[in-house]
Scaffold this active site. Structure first.
Site, PDB file in Angstrom:
ATOM      1  CB  ALA A  46      -0.919   0.002   1.214  1.00  0.00           C
ATOM      2  CD  GLU A  47       4.449   4.494   2.477  1.00  0.00           C
ATOM      3  OE1 GLU A  47       3.261   4.541   2.863  1.00  0.00           O
ATOM      4  OE2 GLU A  47       5.202   5.479   2.419  1.00  0.00           O
ATOM      5  CB  SER A  94      23.862 -20.430 -30.563  1.00  0.00           C
ATOM      6  OG  SER A  94      24.724 -21.069 -31.463  1.00  0.00           O
ATOM      7  CE  LYS A 133      21.393 -24.147 -23.550  1.00  0.00           C
ATOM      8  NZ  LYS A 133      20.061 -23.824 -24.012  1.00  0.00           N
ATOM      9  CD  GLU A 190      17.227 -17.996 -22.044  1.00  0.00           C
ATOM     10  OE1 GLU A 190      18.224 -17.364 -22.492  1.00  0.00           O
ATOM     11  OE2 GLU A 190      16.749 -18.997 -22.608  1.00  0.00           O
ATOM     12  CB  CYS A 425     -21.016 -41.474 -13.049  1.00  0.00           C
ATOM     13  SG  CYS A 425     -19.641 -41.773 -11.926  1.00  0.00           S
ATOM     14  CB  CYS A 428     -22.299 -44.199  -9.151  1.00  0.00           C
ATOM     15  SG  CYS A 428     -22.694 -42.567  -9.794  1.00  0.00           S
TER      16      CYS A 428
HETATM   17  S1  IVH Z   1      25.646 -17.963 -22.581  1.00  0.00           S
HETATM   18  C1  IVH Z   1      28.226 -16.823 -26.067  1.00  0.00           C
HETATM   19  N1  IVH Z   1      24.405 -18.743 -20.426  1.00  0.00           N
HETATM   20  O1  IVH Z   1      21.046 -20.849 -24.345  1.00  0.00           O
HETATM   21  C2  IVH Z   1      27.411 -17.574 -25.068  1.00  0.00           C
HETATM   22  N2  IVH Z   1      23.257 -18.931 -22.495  1.00  0.00           N
HETATM   23  O2  IVH Z   1      22.588 -21.268 -27.389  1.00  0.00           O
HETATM   24  C3  IVH Z   1      26.026 -17.133 -25.101  1.00  0.00           C
HETATM   25  N3  IVH Z   1      20.960 -19.786 -22.278  1.00  0.00           N
HETATM   26  O3  IVH Z   1      19.821 -18.829 -26.640  1.00  0.00           O
HETATM   27  C4  IVH Z   1      25.102 -17.873 -24.243  1.00  0.00           C
HETATM   28  N4  IVH Z   1      20.990 -20.030 -20.096  1.00  0.00           N
HETATM   29  O4  IVH Z   1      19.520 -17.810 -24.396  1.00  0.00           O
HETATM   30  C5  IVH Z   1      24.324 -18.616 -21.756  1.00  0.00           C
HETATM   31  N5  IVH Z   1      23.413 -19.350 -18.413  1.00  0.00           N
HETATM   32  C6  IVH Z   1      23.335 -19.216 -19.740  1.00  0.00           C
HETATM   33  C7  IVH Z   1      22.182 -19.557 -20.467  1.00  0.00           C
HETATM   34  C8  IVH Z   1      22.174 -19.397 -21.850  1.00  0.00           C
HETATM   35  C9  IVH Z   1      20.255 -20.147 -21.190  1.00  0.00           C
HETATM   36  C10 IVH Z   1      20.426 -19.832 -23.643  1.00  0.00           C
HETATM   37  C11 IVH Z   1      20.671 -18.594 -24.434  1.00  0.00           C
HETATM   38  C12 IVH Z   1      20.944 -19.043 -25.833  1.00  0.00           C
HETATM   39  C13 IVH Z   1      21.150 -20.500 -25.689  1.00  0.00           C
HETATM   40  C14 IVH Z   1      22.552 -20.835 -26.114  1.00  0.00           C
END
Ligand code: IVH
Length: 693
Positions: A46-47, A94, A133, A190, A425, A428
């Site tokens: 509320a604050e 990736s 991850k 993420e 049912c 029953c």
């Molecule tokens: S590092 C250069 N750390 O996994 C390294 N990725 O292909 C970049 N992901 O789409 C990624 N948890 O969104 C990293 N602790 C984590 C992660 C993470 C999830 C996802 C990320 C990316 C995919 C990696």
């Protein structure tokens, strides 16, 4: 906290207004961080709302004072015709995946890193950082001079989409960094949805008869790409930072672990489940630790990520095409699997609800073998379009019961008729009905249905209902299966001989049970009403009904209009009570129970609720020195108070005893007065208005 009211703002000089706006912004940002990121609010909601409203009012009066990092700017935002492309200053790469889900995966990564670095057996271990991850979608947050200026999805890694408006609605993501911020800081992380938020969202969808979502990841990804930020706000999203993009004007810490610590200090959420350690053995240990706690995590992960900790070594290792050589993802077995739908069974629940249950070709998913999974209801089943013989996707994550989330694409070899709900049912044989507007089919058999009867008996005998100690699961099963008890009144007609003959019973237990049944007859009207198991009539409503009508006959004669006069009783409850007593079988059971000698003090029920605690809500927690919980509750109610199970802003007092837990913390957090038993006793005898809080 400053106390000047809104009324005075008009006469405040602009310089003071500016100072006040800055102060409010800082305070709100501080409290948002405490609430969303640290999960440790420092002021009552509320604050916070009051401060927020004051800032909104000031910004409305002086629009030139509105800034991008103002907490008020999380909301607004127009719907977009489409998302705009954003070129990443530093590509979003990736990560290589280690497919071997055993410990070998970690060892292979370590061996590779050592080879690339030219280390041999005599050289010391490489230090790694290990983290989770997260199973969501990658996002790049760009802060310039500490202010969030852009949020973009990964896209193809070179070009993503501008989702700034949507990301602003996520309370966990700071609009302004704390402390001395670099000129440019791109934070990568993420966006994900917690499992409980996902379940609650799907429950809301189900209740509203709208489509449910498949899994938290798809839901989060879909939400963040919504064009209308107002819709995004209805999807509770969370965020974890795990890395960097472009950085200007910042002396980077020497390690990845140091970077994450620094990001946390900037006010960004960083997952606490992370570690750093030497060599492959540290990674193997982390992989195992996380595997063990995976189900208990509040969000989905699909593996762990290992990173070479030293940023200098990371640079030395570099990249190969789209992936860094210094990181790897080590997966866990999936929480979704495809399998064959062999059949569909109907389960009858304790309230009579019919649930279609998928009979599956056993499949290993989320750590166990699953052969049954819920399909929730006919409408869900139809929406997913699954038919017997289909390959379907089964999901089991955490403690959530396994469910069929959809079917695999592909044509059916042969025609399979659509599944229909039975009209009778399966337990029953009573008619199955569906309330208008409801997605649930239910058995109308009530106490005629063995599935419901057992549950009804257990409820009737429960501690907060008629309180027949010793009448538990096993005994109820025996009584119903041996057809000794068909209706509630049958309980009071049980004979010693029959009882004593039951397995594991014996004469002593039989006579004890009969004694307890006899003792249960002296009760209160509220308990009696609660024990009947009327839909939507919980303990509190039962007491309210008893208090309002005073006499059972008055309640039996009440129509819906009369029921609506009862405090906190709305149309759903009123209708449910009315139809319960309109059913001749239920009326008969009530009459027979009265005839068995169940009684209560008619005047007790009619208490006006006046007393030193009238209108007050009290929460009990921990063990009190002399009073049992039920005694304390009875005293509070006798004084006109209401006992509630959870602490909220509306709680007037928390009465805490020994080893009080989270309710006590919550009370302190919200500033709810906390009393011990002695203080409660004083309160019970004093007039409420003289008690200062
Ligand atoms: S590092 C250069 N750390 O996994 C390294 N990725 O292909 C970049 N992901 O789409 C990624 N948890 O969104 C990293 N602790 C984590 C992660 C993470 C999830 C996802 C990320 C990316 C995919 C990696």
């Amino acid at each position: 906290m400053g106390g000047e009211g809104l009324a005075s703002t008009a006469v405040v000089e602009p310089i003071e207004t500016l100072q006040r706006v800055r102060w409010l912004r800082d305070a709100l940002n501080h409290h948002a961080h405490a609430y969303y990121v640290l999960d440790a609010p420092e002021i009552p909601d509320a604050e916070y709302d009051r401060l927020f409203a004051e800032l909104q009012a000031l910004e409305a009066a002086y629009p030139e004072l509105v800034s991008a990092d103002s907490p008020t700017q999380r909301v607004g935002g127009q719907a977009l015709p489409e998302l705009q492309p954003v070129r990443h200053a530093v590509p979003m790469l990736s990560i290589q995946t280690e497919t071997d889900t055993t410990a070998v995966g970690a060892e292979q990564f370590d061996a590779r890193v050592r080879r690339e670095l030219g280390l041999d057996l005599a050289d010391p271990e490489v230090e790694y950082a290990a983290e989770l991850k997260f199973d969501g979608l990658a996002i790049n947050l760009r802060y310039e001079a500490g202010v969030l200026v852009q949020a973009a999805t990964r896209g193809d890694g070179e070009t993503g989409e501008d989702v700034t408006q949507n990301v602003r609605t996520i309370g966990q993501i700071p609009l302004r960094l704390r402390g001395l911020a670099p000129a440019v800081l791109e934070v990568r992380g993420e966006i994900y949805m917690r499992r409980d938020d996902f379940e609650a969202l799907n429950e809301r969808q189900r209740v509203a008869g709208e489509k449910t979502f498949v899994n938290p990841r798809n839901t989060a990804a879909g939400a963040i790409r919504q064009l209308d930020p107002a819709l995004v706000r209805q999807r509770p999203l969370s965020f974890f930072a795990y890395g960097l993009g472009e950085v200007q004007g910042w002396n980077l810490p020497p390690t990845h672990a140091g970077v994450l610590d620094a990001l946390a200090a900037f006010g960004l959420p960083v997952c606490a489940r992370r570690t750093s350690g030497q060599g492959a053995s540290a990674l193997v240990a982390f992989h195992q630790l996380v595997a063990d706690e995976r189900d208990a995590l509040p969000f989905d992960i699909d593996g762990v990520v290992y990173k070479v900790n030293s940023l200098a070594l990371q640079q030395q290792l570099g990249f190969k095409t789209r992936e860094p050589r210094w990181a790897v993802a080590h997966k866990y077995p999936a929480q979704e699997q495809a399998t064959r739908l062999n059949g569909i069974d109907i389960q009858v629940g304790r309230t009579g609800k019919l649930t279609p249950v998928a009979k599956l070709e056993p499949v290993f998913v989320g750590g166990t073998t699953v052969s049954n999974a819920t399909l929730h209801n006919l409408f869900e089943l139809r929406r997913k379009g699954v038919r017997i013989g289909d390959q379907v996707i089964v999901r089991r994550a955490g403690d959530v019961i396994p469910e069929v989330v959809g079917r695999m694409p592909g044509r059916r070899a042969a025609y399979v008729p659509n599944f229909r709900m039975p009209s009778q049912c399966p337990v029953c044989g009573s008619a199955v009905e569906r309330d208008r507007g409801s997605v649930e089919h239910r058995c109308t058999g009530g106490l005629v249905c063995a599935a419901q009867r057992k549950q009804a008996l257990l409820h009737f005998a429960g501690r907060r209902a008629m309180d027949v100690e010793g009448l538990g699961d096993k005994l109820v099963d025996q009584l119903v299966d041996a057809e000794l008890v068909r209706t509630l009144p049958d309980l009071y007609r049980l004979g010693f001989v029959h009882l004593a003959e039951l397995e594991r019973m014996g004469e002593r237990s039989a006579s004890k049970l009969l004694e307890r049944l006899e003792a249960s007859k002296q009760t209160t009207l509220g308990r009696f009403l609660f024990s009947l198991g009327i839909r939507h009539v919980g303990e509190t409503t039962a007491k309210d009904l008893a208090r309002h009508f005073g006499k059972l006959d008055a309640l039996l004669q009440a129509d819906e209009a009369a029921l609506l006069q009862v405090k906190d009783v709305g149309p759903v409850v009123a209708h449910s009570v009315r139809s319960f007593f309109a059913n001749p079988m239920n009326l008969e059971a009530v009459e027979q129970l009265r005839a068995c000698g169940i009684r209560w003090d008619e005047s007790e029920g009619a208490s006006t609720g006046e007393g030193p605690l009238s209108g007050k809500t009290v929460v009990l927690t921990g063990t009190l020195p002399t009073l049992s919980r039920d005694e304390a509750q009875a005293l509070i109610e006798a004084a006109g108070g209401k006992v509630s199970g959870s602490v909220s802003k509306k709680t007037h007092y928390v009465v805490a005893g020994e080893s009080a837990g989270s309710k006590l913390d919550k009370a302190r957090e919200l500033g709810v007065p906390v009393l011990d038993e002695a203080a409660l006793q004083v309160l019970l005898t004093t007039h409420s208005s003289s008690v200062s809080t």
